[in-house]
Design a protein around this motif. Structure first.
Motif, mmCIF file in Angstrom:
data_model
loop_
_atom_site.group_PDB
_atom_site.id
_atom_site.type_symbol
_atom_site.label_atom_id
_atom_site.label_comp_id
_atom_site.label_asym_id
_atom_site.label_seq_id
_atom_site.Cartn_x
_atom_site.Cartn_y
_atom_site.Cartn_z
ATOM 1 N N PHE A 177 0.834 -1.202 0.000
ATOM 2 C CA PHE A 177 0.000 0.000 0.000
ATOM 3 C C PHE A 177 0.870 1.253 0.000
ATOM 4 O O PHE A 177 0.678 2.156 -0.827
ATOM 5 C CB PHE A 177 -0.917 -0.024 1.224
ATOM 6 C CG PHE A 177 -1.801 1.180 1.357
ATOM 7 C CD1 PHE A 177 -3.025 1.239 0.709
ATOM 8 C CD2 PHE A 177 -1.424 2.262 2.144
ATOM 9 C CE1 PHE A 177 -3.849 2.354 0.831
ATOM 10 C CE2 PHE A 177 -2.225 3.379 2.274
ATOM 11 C CZ PHE A 177 -3.446 3.416 1.617
ATOM 12 N N LEU A 178 1.852 1.306 0.900
ATOM 13 C CA LEU A 178 2.707 2.490 1.012
ATOM 14 C C LEU A 178 3.557 2.675 -0.240
ATOM 15 O O LEU A 178 3.790 3.807 -0.692
ATOM 16 C CB LEU A 178 3.588 2.383 2.251
ATOM 17 C CG LEU A 178 2.878 2.370 3.609
ATOM 18 C CD1 LEU A 178 3.878 2.182 4.743
ATOM 19 C CD2 LEU A 178 2.092 3.660 3.804
ATOM 20 N N SER A 179 4.017 1.580 -0.827
ATOM 21 C CA SER A 179 4.855 1.667 -2.016
ATOM 22 C C SER A 179 4.082 2.182 -3.222
ATOM 23 O O SER A 179 4.663 2.764 -4.143
ATOM 24 C CB SER A 179 5.455 0.289 -2.333
ATOM 25 O OG SER A 179 6.283 -0.159 -1.273
ATOM 26 N N ALA A 180 2.772 1.943 -3.225
ATOM 27 C CA ALA A 180 1.944 2.373 -4.354
ATOM 28 C C ALA A 180 1.641 3.859 -4.316
ATOM 29 O O ALA A 180 1.283 4.446 -5.341
ATOM 30 C CB ALA A 180 0.632 1.584 -4.379
ATOM 31 N N LEU A 181 1.782 4.501 -3.165
ATOM 32 C CA LEU A 181 1.371 5.895 -3.000
ATOM 33 C C LEU A 181 2.318 6.868 -3.689
ATOM 34 O O LEU A 181 3.540 6.700 -3.649
ATOM 35 C CB LEU A 181 1.282 6.251 -1.517
ATOM 36 C CG LEU A 181 0.085 5.697 -0.737
ATOM 37 C CD1 LEU A 181 0.248 5.976 0.752
ATOM 38 C CD2 LEU A 181 -1.218 6.297 -1.247
ATOM 39 N N GLN A 182 1.738 7.894 -4.293
ATOM 40 C CA GLN A 182 2.480 9.031 -4.827
ATOM 41 C C GLN A 182 1.816 10.317 -4.342
ATOM 42 O O GLN A 182 0.605 10.331 -4.107
ATOM 43 C CB GLN A 182 2.487 9.006 -6.358
ATOM 44 C CG GLN A 182 3.286 7.890 -6.971
ATOM 45 C CD GLN A 182 3.338 7.977 -8.489
ATOM 46 O OE1 GLN A 182 2.944 8.997 -9.079
ATOM 47 N NE2 GLN A 182 3.819 6.926 -9.126
ATOM 48 N N PRO A 183 2.597 11.402 -4.192
ATOM 49 C CA PRO A 183 1.999 12.680 -3.771
ATOM 50 C C PRO A 183 0.858 13.091 -4.701
ATOM 51 O O PRO A 183 0.978 12.990 -5.929
ATOM 52 C CB PRO A 183 3.170 13.656 -3.865
ATOM 53 C CG PRO A 183 4.385 12.800 -3.667
ATOM 54 C CD PRO A 183 4.063 11.498 -4.336
ATOM 55 N N GLY A 184 -0.240 13.537 -4.116
ATOM 56 C CA GLY A 184 -1.406 13.934 -4.888
ATOM 57 C C GLY A 184 -2.451 12.845 -5.009
ATOM 58 O O GLY A 184 -3.571 13.102 -5.475
ATOM 59 N N ASP A 185 -2.128 11.613 -4.608
ATOM 60 C CA ASP A 185 -3.110 10.529 -4.659
ATOM 61 C C ASP A 185 -4.235 10.772 -3.659
ATOM 62 O O ASP A 185 -4.039 11.434 -2.630
ATOM 63 C CB ASP A 185 -2.446 9.185 -4.334
ATOM 64 C CG ASP A 185 -1.581 8.671 -5.475
ATOM 65 O OD1 ASP A 185 -1.613 9.285 -6.555
ATOM 66 O OD2 ASP A 185 -0.875 7.661 -5.266
ATOM 67 N N ILE A 186 -5.399 10.216 -3.967
ATOM 68 C CA ILE A 186 -6.533 10.244 -3.043
ATOM 69 C C ILE A 186 -6.746 8.831 -2.517
ATOM 70 O O ILE A 186 -6.865 7.877 -3.296
ATOM 71 C CB ILE A 186 -7.809 10.754 -3.729
ATOM 72 C CG1 ILE A 186 -7.626 12.205 -4.159
ATOM 73 C CG2 ILE A 186 -9.017 10.633 -2.787
ATOM 74 C CD1 ILE A 186 -8.805 12.771 -4.936
ATOM 75 N N ILE A 187 -6.756 8.699 -1.204
ATOM 76 C CA ILE A 187 -7.003 7.406 -0.548
ATOM 77 C C ILE A 187 -8.462 7.382 -0.111
ATOM 78 O O ILE A 187 -8.951 8.329 0.518
ATOM 79 C CB ILE A 187 -6.098 7.223 0.681
ATOM 80 C CG1 ILE A 187 -4.625 7.372 0.288
ATOM 81 C CG2 ILE A 187 -6.356 5.875 1.351
ATOM 82 C CD1 ILE A 187 -3.682 7.449 1.482
ATOM 83 N N VAL A 188 -9.155 6.309 -0.445
ATOM 84 C CA VAL A 188 -10.563 6.169 -0.076
ATOM 85 C C VAL A 188 -10.755 4.823 0.600
ATOM 86 O O VAL A 188 -10.201 3.812 0.150
ATOM 87 C CB VAL A 188 -11.492 6.234 -1.317
ATOM 88 C CG1 VAL A 188 -12.960 6.091 -0.900
ATOM 89 C CG2 VAL A 188 -11.279 7.539 -2.072
ATOM 90 N N TYR A 189 -11.505 4.806 1.687
ATOM 91 C CA TYR A 189 -11.938 3.510 2.224
ATOM 92 C C TYR A 189 -13.440 3.513 2.431
ATOM 93 O O TYR A 189 -14.067 4.557 2.547
ATOM 94 C CB TYR A 189 -11.189 3.141 3.509
ATOM 95 C CG TYR A 189 -11.506 3.945 4.742
ATOM 96 C CD1 TYR A 189 -12.750 3.881 5.371
ATOM 97 C CD2 TYR A 189 -10.526 4.736 5.339
ATOM 98 C CE1 TYR A 189 -13.023 4.599 6.514
ATOM 99 C CE2 TYR A 189 -10.784 5.459 6.493
ATOM 100 C CZ TYR A 189 -12.040 5.384 7.073
ATOM 101 O OH TYR A 189 -12.313 6.090 8.221
ATOM 102 N N ARG A 190 -14.010 2.315 2.429
ATOM 103 C CA ARG A 190 -15.441 2.143 2.556
ATOM 104 C C ARG A 190 -15.742 1.176 3.687
ATOM 105 O O ARG A 190 -15.056 0.172 3.871
ATOM 106 C CB ARG A 190 -16.040 1.564 1.272
ATOM 107 C CG ARG A 190 -15.731 2.331 0.024
ATOM 108 C CD ARG A 190 -16.486 3.628 -0.049
ATOM 109 N NE ARG A 190 -17.918 3.382 0.063
ATOM 110 C CZ ARG A 190 -18.752 4.195 0.712
ATOM 111 N NH1 ARG A 190 -18.302 5.276 1.290
ATOM 112 N NH2 ARG A 190 -20.031 3.913 0.753
ATOM 113 N N VAL A 191 -16.781 1.499 4.473
ATOM 114 C CA VAL A 191 -17.312 0.598 5.490
ATOM 115 C C VAL A 191 -18.820 0.652 5.388
ATOM 116 O O VAL A 191 -19.453 1.577 5.912
ATOM 117 C CB VAL A 191 -16.869 0.988 6.918
ATOM 118 C CG1 VAL A 191 -17.365 -0.066 7.915
ATOM 119 C CG2 VAL A 191 -15.366 1.113 6.998
#
Length: 590
Positions: free
Chosen positions: A190-204
């Motif tokens: 997960f951390l390796s995939a991140l780049q500045p400007g990305d939006i992280i979304v989670y759903r519950v």
């Protein structure tokens, strides 16, 4: 009071500290269960205050956030997110989520469509988590985050309509049975995939959250309101809701925010999806000398207030350098039309006002100037100007020219309220009596508040026809718009009207999805936008607009139904989401 708080408990019990809901949890009938008596009991309680909670702004908020290695587009998003963080106390997160309906899941905190620098101490805005992400991109790159023709205003649309750099479904993928080593590997992926400007979304289930990743294992997000489990009540975050946190914040096993307990999570990369390469000049300036500077333009006449011809206006630039280095900034402004310069810290040349100021590290400097509205300025004209701090637009809302009560008449309003404190008059009969005693004339020709609201807000019949497939029998009554032929339109305070699905658009053509949201956004009202003698009309019943009316006295709102004064802010902060309302200033028809 207890009855009102019990309603809060039933609605927010399943919400985590940072969850922002995107789907309705209550029906229109359940919403109606909040009776007028319950609401008024709550609002009249002097113990109800907007308590300061949440995370305060630090002196040096981003000492370790390095922009090196980022593209210009990434830098623009990151620095804009930082700037939102600096304005954290100006950007609120609406806590009345329970006021949604099954048919219209629109929020008062949907996208505000403002310039970032317009969020000031005089001009608050409401942004939930996904709207915050949307506004970061709109301000940074002039980009509307629209995926598959859907505006990404809330987390479900980010989740279901966007392209995903990474997407996982922990619940369906057996994360709960994984070893710690396997979970650590998932975290690293997960951390390796991140780049500045990305939006992280989670759903519950029906809840979710959206965040902007800004690099250095850091996220910036609009966190939401706080539910106090000890006092069983939800409170406003006076200190602001835009937060800076470590991504590790969401990997604390056993916590409700633990990412691997979610129904799903994903990473979205709008910069790549939309092929962004061009960066607006305002963002380049914000990335330069303005980084870490909180600049505000404040006015002696706030949004909603009107200024009489011949009256003076004072503008103040407040410049707060939060960094550890000295900054030199140029402030420029344009002398507004219909005004003449009086004096100030800015130098006037032709119609341009300017000044250069040096801000020591961690310091605040203020520059002010005063002008006067010309005596022959027609009513309805707006006093506005283009202002810049280091080339970044830094404006405040326009002020509308219109007759206001004199200072003597404003003082007389308070005296008349005291003199009639034991009167048996109620409603607009009482309001007219107070207004006539203070000004020598009545405020309104009728004493029925619902007639005034019915005259102001017409049924949005064309929109109703386009929504004919809806089965809810109450559906038509949710739709109204301003009637351009209203008798009372001339004394409607600019922008201080709205509430539940009141449309500003009065055209016959059906609204597009984007126009739908923009036209339905409601106005936020605060006491500093009102003037003594203003009447606040609001309806508890969206069908016949039967409601209540209040008179602003300068320090409080006089409830004309009970002839009792109440604290204005709790009422004003809550009228927007679930009622039609209008602020009328009778002096404007003078």
């Amino acid at each position: 009071m207890k009855r009102f708080f019990s309603f809060f408990v039933t609605v927010v019990i399943l919400l985590s500290l940072f969850a922002c809901s995107d789907e309705p949890k209550s029906t229109a009938k359940e919403n109606v269960a909040k009776t007028k008596e319950q609401i008024e009991e709550h609002l009249a309680d002097p113990s109800f205050q907007c308590e300061p909670v949440g995370v305060a702004i630090t002196e040096n908020p981003f000492p370790d956030l390095d922009l090196s290695g980022m593209t210009d587009a990434q830098k623009a998003v990151v620095v804009t997110a930082e700037s939102f963080y600096l304005r954290g106390s100006r950007i609120q997160y609406e806590d009345t989520r329970f006021l949604k309906t099954d048919k219209l899941p629109y929020y008062r905190w949907a996208v505000q469509q403002r310039k970032l620098e317009e969020y000031t101490s005089q001009n608050l805005g409401f942004l939930q988590c996904a709207a915050f992400c949307y506004e970061v991109y709109r301000n940074a790159l002039d980009l509307d985050l629209i995926y598959k023709d859907k505006v990404c205003y809330y987390t479900s649309r980010f989740d279901t309509n966007a392209n995903h750099v990474l997407r996982e479904t922990p619940v369906a993928s057996g994360f709960s049975s994984m070893s710690q080593e396997q979970l650590d590997q998932k975290k690293q992926e997960f951390l390796s995939a991140l780049q500045p400007g990305d939006i992280i979304v989670y759903r519950v289930k029906n809840n979710g959250h959206a965040m902007v990743y800004v690099g250095n294992d850091t996220i910036i997000h609009s966190g939401g309101s706080v539910y106090n489990w000890d006092n069983k009540q939800e409170v406003y975050e006076y200190q602001g809701t835009v937060r800076k946190d470590s991504v590790d914040f969401f990997f604390e096993k056993g916590k409700t925010r633990y990412l691997f307990n979610k129904q799903s999570y994903c990473i979205i990369r709008p910069i790549e999806d939309f092929g962004i390469t061009q960066v607006p000049q305002k963002s380049l300036d914000r990335m330069g000398v303005m980084r870490g500077v909180l600049a505000e333009k404040l006015s002696s006449h706030t949004a909603g207030q009107t200024v009489s011809p011949g009256e003076a206006l004072t503008y103040t630039f407040s410049l707060n350098n939060t960094t550890g280095e000295e900054k030199t900034l140029t402030v420029t402004d344009t002398l507004p039309l219909h005004t003449e310069f009086v004096s100030g810290d800015l130098t006037l040349s032709d119609r341009t006002l300017s000044a250069t100021v040096t801000l020591p590290a961690k310091s605040t400097v203020q520059l002010s100037y005063t002008l006067r509205v010309k005596g022959d300025t027609p009513s309805g004209q707006q006093i506005r100007s283009e202002s810049f701090v280091a080339s970044v637009p830094t404006d405040c809302p326009a002020v509308t020219v219109g007759n206001t009560l004199s200072e003597t008449e404003r003082d007389a309003i308070g005296k008349a309220v005291t003199e009639l404190s034991s009167s048996q008059l109620r409603g607009l009969e009482l309001g007219n009596a107070i207004y006539e005693k203070a000004t020598g004339r009545v405020a309104f020709p009728t004493t029925a508040p619902e007639q005034i609201l019915e005259d102001l807000f017409r049924h949005y019949s064309v929109a109703l026809e386009s929504k004919a497939a809806e089965t809810d029998p109450n559906w038509p009554w949710y739709w109204r718009s301003l009637d351009p032929n209203s008798t009372y339109l001339s004394c409607l305070v600019p922008n201080l009207y709205g509430g539940r699905y009141v449309a500003e658009n009065t055209d016959a053509d059906p609204l597009t999805d984007l126009e739908w949201f923009q036209a339905k956004r409601a106005r936020y009202v605060s006491a500093n936008q009102l003037l003594p003698g203003d009447f606040v009309f609001l309806s508890y019943n969206s069908k016949d607009l039967t409601g209540s009316v209040y008179l602003f006295t300068g320090d409080s709102l006089l409830d004309l139904q009970s002839n009792k004064e109440i604290n204005p802010e709790p009422l004003l902060q809550r009228i927007v989401s679930d009622r039609y309302f209008a602020v009328l200033r009778p002096s404007l028809t003078k």
